[in-house]
Design an enzyme around this catalytic site. Structure first.
Site, mmCIF file in Angstrom:
data_model
loop_
_atom_site.group_PDB
_atom_site.id
_atom_site.type_symbol
_atom_site.label_atom_id
_atom_site.label_comp_id
_atom_site.label_asym_id
_atom_site.label_seq_id
_atom_site.Cartn_x
_atom_site.Cartn_y
_atom_site.Cartn_z
ATOM 1 N N HIS A 149 42.458 28.636 44.984
ATOM 2 C CA HIS A 149 43.790 29.247 45.098
ATOM 3 C C HIS A 149 44.729 28.419 45.982
ATOM 4 O O HIS A 149 45.930 28.628 45.971
ATOM 5 C CB HIS A 149 43.660 30.670 45.657
ATOM 6 C CG HIS A 149 42.975 31.613 44.697
ATOM 7 N ND1 HIS A 149 43.641 32.617 44.043
ATOM 8 C CD2 HIS A 149 41.700 31.665 44.258
ATOM 9 C CE1 HIS A 149 42.795 33.268 43.251
ATOM 10 N NE2 HIS A 149 41.610 32.708 43.370
ATOM 11 N N ASP A 188 51.966 25.654 49.632
ATOM 12 C CA ASP A 188 51.310 26.877 49.173
ATOM 13 C C ASP A 188 50.653 26.588 47.834
ATOM 14 O O ASP A 188 51.244 25.887 47.001
ATOM 15 C CB ASP A 188 52.366 27.994 48.998
ATOM 16 C CG ASP A 188 51.801 29.371 49.300
ATOM 17 O OD1 ASP A 188 50.589 29.565 49.111
ATOM 18 O OD2 ASP A 188 52.576 30.256 49.720
HETATM 19 P P1 ADP Z 1 48.714 34.274 50.341
HETATM 20 O O1 ADP Z 1 47.676 34.394 49.279
HETATM 21 O O2 ADP Z 1 48.654 32.978 51.069
HETATM 22 O O3 ADP Z 1 48.747 35.413 51.282
HETATM 23 P P2 ADP Z 1 50.721 34.891 48.300
HETATM 24 O O4 ADP Z 1 52.209 34.868 48.337
HETATM 25 O O5 ADP Z 1 50.145 34.211 47.126
HETATM 26 O O6 ADP Z 1 50.172 34.271 49.647
HETATM 27 O O7 ADP Z 1 50.204 36.380 48.274
HETATM 28 C C1 ADP Z 1 50.559 37.338 49.233
HETATM 29 C C2 ADP Z 1 50.180 38.682 48.675
HETATM 30 O O8 ADP Z 1 50.135 39.638 49.740
HETATM 31 C C3 ADP Z 1 51.186 39.211 47.665
HETATM 32 O O9 ADP Z 1 50.501 39.636 46.515
HETATM 33 C C4 ADP Z 1 51.837 40.382 48.350
HETATM 34 O O10 ADP Z 1 52.163 41.465 47.514
HETATM 35 C C5 ADP Z 1 50.768 40.820 49.316
HETATM 36 N N1 ADP Z 1 51.457 41.470 50.421
HETATM 37 C C6 ADP Z 1 52.655 41.165 50.890
HETATM 38 N N2 ADP Z 1 53.033 42.012 51.874
HETATM 39 C C7 ADP Z 1 52.038 42.858 51.998
HETATM 40 C C8 ADP Z 1 51.835 43.944 52.844
HETATM 41 N N3 ADP Z 1 52.724 44.288 53.746
HETATM 42 N N4 ADP Z 1 50.683 44.595 52.730
HETATM 43 C C9 ADP Z 1 49.770 44.226 51.826
HETATM 44 N N5 ADP Z 1 49.917 43.175 51.010
HETATM 45 C C10 ADP Z 1 51.035 42.509 51.090
HETATM 46 O O1 F6P Z 2 45.135 32.985 48.799
HETATM 47 C C1 F6P Z 2 44.530 32.317 49.856
HETATM 48 C C2 F6P Z 2 43.712 33.245 50.723
HETATM 49 O O2 F6P Z 2 43.056 32.537 51.690
HETATM 50 C C3 F6P Z 2 42.683 34.048 50.007
HETATM 51 O O3 F6P Z 2 41.458 33.407 49.796
HETATM 52 C C4 F6P Z 2 42.596 35.178 50.940
HETATM 53 O O4 F6P Z 2 42.051 36.318 50.408
HETATM 54 C C5 F6P Z 2 44.025 35.393 51.373
HETATM 55 O O5 F6P Z 2 44.573 34.140 51.406
HETATM 56 C C6 F6P Z 2 44.170 36.144 52.685
HETATM 57 O O6 F6P Z 2 43.479 35.501 53.718
HETATM 58 P P1 F6P Z 2 42.286 36.179 54.514
HETATM 59 O O7 F6P Z 2 41.297 36.662 53.521
HETATM 60 O O8 F6P Z 2 41.773 35.093 55.381
HETATM 61 O O9 F6P Z 2 42.878 37.315 55.263
#
Ligand code: ADP
Ligand code: F6P
Length: 505
Positions: A175, A387
């Site tokens: 990812h 990202d």
């Molecule tokens: P990463 O995987 O690095 O966290 P992404 O942008 O790909 O970054 O994904 C972030 C995810 O976390 C999104 O699907 C979003 O909906 C979710 N998210 C964002 N804000 C919240 C929140 N306040 N509580 C739970 N999940 C959240």
């Molecule tokens: O999308 C990248 C990622 O590291 C996932 O593997 C992971 O679930 C998410 O971000 C949130 O991070 P963590 O599991 O360390 O809270």
């Protein structure tokens, strides 16, 4: 005679560091199940939902494995698949999760080598925990199971599964970004990890750039590997076996987000947010607390906008939501302090009697509230330094029901390859360029905003999570998601026609 297993026998086994839910012990001693955050969970939950498959991962707890298994069993019915926890104790969390995964692989794969802490103890625990995941997978496996391992925390699982005699097809999806050879080489264990990756039958990455980097690493660093391009796949032959590498940009459950964003509870939230900020254009940032997300740079860009364009003071508000993440890792704790300093500096300098420039939220939002912000904010500022994909920007587009909002997107997010033509693309290190982009978005004519947002939504809709999982499975096992059973009692009525009309408009 047809030797294919009946679809009901096909099981999808998802393996990731975290389960889609996190267990937290309350002071009274009972366990609370909370939804996990992060792109992996958002993307994979709809894939497994109601399909009767298995998700193997860590529950987030470091104690009482028997109790945890019990709590998860009760939760299985709610989600429509089986949850199996891999126990990890406190010391192992420190070394495998905080250590090797998040103080070495995470920063290195995001080109932030200066943030790495290369401690040898971390590696040994990483291998040990990857072995434990493999043992959990192998413990109850059927020949027709499709095993799909996810992300940088579990690169070494296939190699252990092979040692345990597992012959099922094994797929892996990364990812995060994959770094170029000069950066990958900094990893003391690069040769073990690269060979481990090739123990999978199939390795998927997010973008063509990641695939290019991975193939380049294999060609340059594994002298005994033979690489051949075959259409959009690359076949790698190593130690007498083949593995394929290809890019598949991950999507979101567009339909689910768009339908949920239209719910009356979200509508009331939108009205409340807009009412409270009447007269202001709302700019939204939503990120896990992470130094890869470029939050300080974004705050500086917003301050730069207020300084260089005084006419927007009082007429624009930045809503910055930061979701707590990886608490306990010193760099994350320090980042939180830094962000809070910047927010208070900006608010201290520019606030007036009836306007506060930055509305800062540090907690995990409920879904309605998150969707309320997505819908209410006129501009999204998604500016990670790097990202793998970034799903927040796709969710924002799916929730833009009025098709009238503007996406400002970092050129270094994986999503830029798909959405870059219709978003305002920025370099997250260029604070003035980001400020200019916000200014431009604030003044963009409605026709232009609509044209861009329609194209963005179409792209996110056409390349949604089902498209992703189907193209991946077709490439790996020549099957689609429909070949895996849906449990009837969980099937929700859905008017697909109605939905596609909503996208056309
Ligand atoms: P990463 O995987 O690095 O966290 P992404 O942008 O790909 O970054 O994904 C972030 C995810 O976390 C999104 O699907 C979003 O909906 C979710 N998210 C964002 N804000 C919240 C929140 N306040 N509580 C739970 N999940 C959240
Ligand atoms: O999308 C990248 C990622 O590291 C996932 O593997 C992971 O679930 C998410 O971000 C949130 O991070 P963590 O599991 O360390 O809270």
């Amino acid at each position: 005679m047809d030797q294919q297993p009946h679809p009901r026998e096909n099981r999808l086994i998802v393996v990731s560091n975290r389960l889609p839910c996190v267990l937290e012990k309350e002071p009274a001693g009972n366990w609370r199940v909370v939804a996990g955050s992060g792109g992996l969970v958002t993307a994979l939950h709809p894939v497994l939902r109601d399909r009767g498959g298995v998700w193997i991962g860590w529950s987030g707890a470091v104690e009482d494995p028997a109790e945890i298994a019990e709590v998860l069993r009760a939760h299985d019915r709610d989600v429509g698949y089986e949850l199996r926890a891999v126990p990890i104790n406190r010391e192992e969390v420190e070394r495998y999760y905080h250590g090797y995964s998040n103080e070495i692989l995470w920063p290195l794969f995001h080109d932030l080598q200066s943030q790495c802490d290369f401690l040898p103890d971390y590696w040994h625990t990483y291998v040990k925990i990857n072995r434990r995941f493999a043992e959990k997978v192998a413990a109850d496996l059927r020949p027709s199971d499709f095993i799909w391992v996810h992300d940088y925390q579990l690169i070494d699982v296939a190699h252990h599964l092979r040692e345990l005699g597992v012959t099922n097809r094994l797929a892996f999806f990364l990812h995060t970004p994959f770094p170029p050879p000069d950066i990958f080489l900094k990893l003391p264990e690069w040769h073990v990890l690269l060979r481990s990756l090739m123990a999978y039958d199939f390795v998927g990455v997010q973008t063509q750039r990641d695939r290019h980097n991975l193939v380049h690493c294999i060609r340059r660093l594994l002298k005994d590997a033979h690489v051949k391009a075959e259409g959009h796949l690359h076949r790698v032959t190593l130690d007498g076996r083949d593995s394929h590498v290809a890019s598949f940009p991950i999507g979101i459950d567009f339909q689910d987000f768009a339908v949920a964003a239209a719910a009356p509870e979200v509508e009331s939230m939108v009205q409340a947010i807009r009412e409270h900020n009447r007269g202001s254009r709302l700019v939204l940032g939503v990120d896990r607390l992470d130094y890869t997300k470029g939050i300080p740079h974004r705050l500086r860009a917003f301050a730069n906008l207020l300084e260089r364009f005084p006419e927007v003071r009082g007429r624009v508000t930045l809503v910055q939501v930061v979701v707590p993440s990886r608490i306990g890792i010193p760099k994350y704790d320090a980042l939180k302090v830094h962000i809070e300093q910047l927010v208070s500096e900006i608010n201290g300098r520019y606030s007036s009697v009836d306007w506060i420039p930055v509305h800062y939220v540090f907690r995990s939002l409920g879904r309605d509230e998150l969707l309320g912000y997505y819908r209410a904010c006129h501009i999204a500022l998604v500016t990670p330094l790097k990202d793998g994909m970034n799903l927040v920007c796709k969710e924002y587009c799916a929730c833009s029901l009025e098709q009238d909002s503007v996406l400002i997107l970092s050129q270094f997010a994986g999503a830029a390859a798909q959405l870059g033509r219709s978003a305002l693309l920025v370099n997250p290190n260029d604070v003035e360029q980001m400020a200019d982009a916000i200014y431009k978005a604030m003044r963009m004519p409605q026709a232009d905003r609509r044209r861009r947002m329609r194209r963005l939504r179409r792209n996110v809709y056409e390349h949604d999570i089902h498209w992703w999982v189907n193209s991946f499975m077709r490439a790996v096992i020549d099957k689609e998601l429909k070949d895996f059973p849906v449990l009837e009692e969980f099937v929700l009525p859905f008017d697909g026609q109605q939905w596609s009309r909503a996208v056309e408009e």
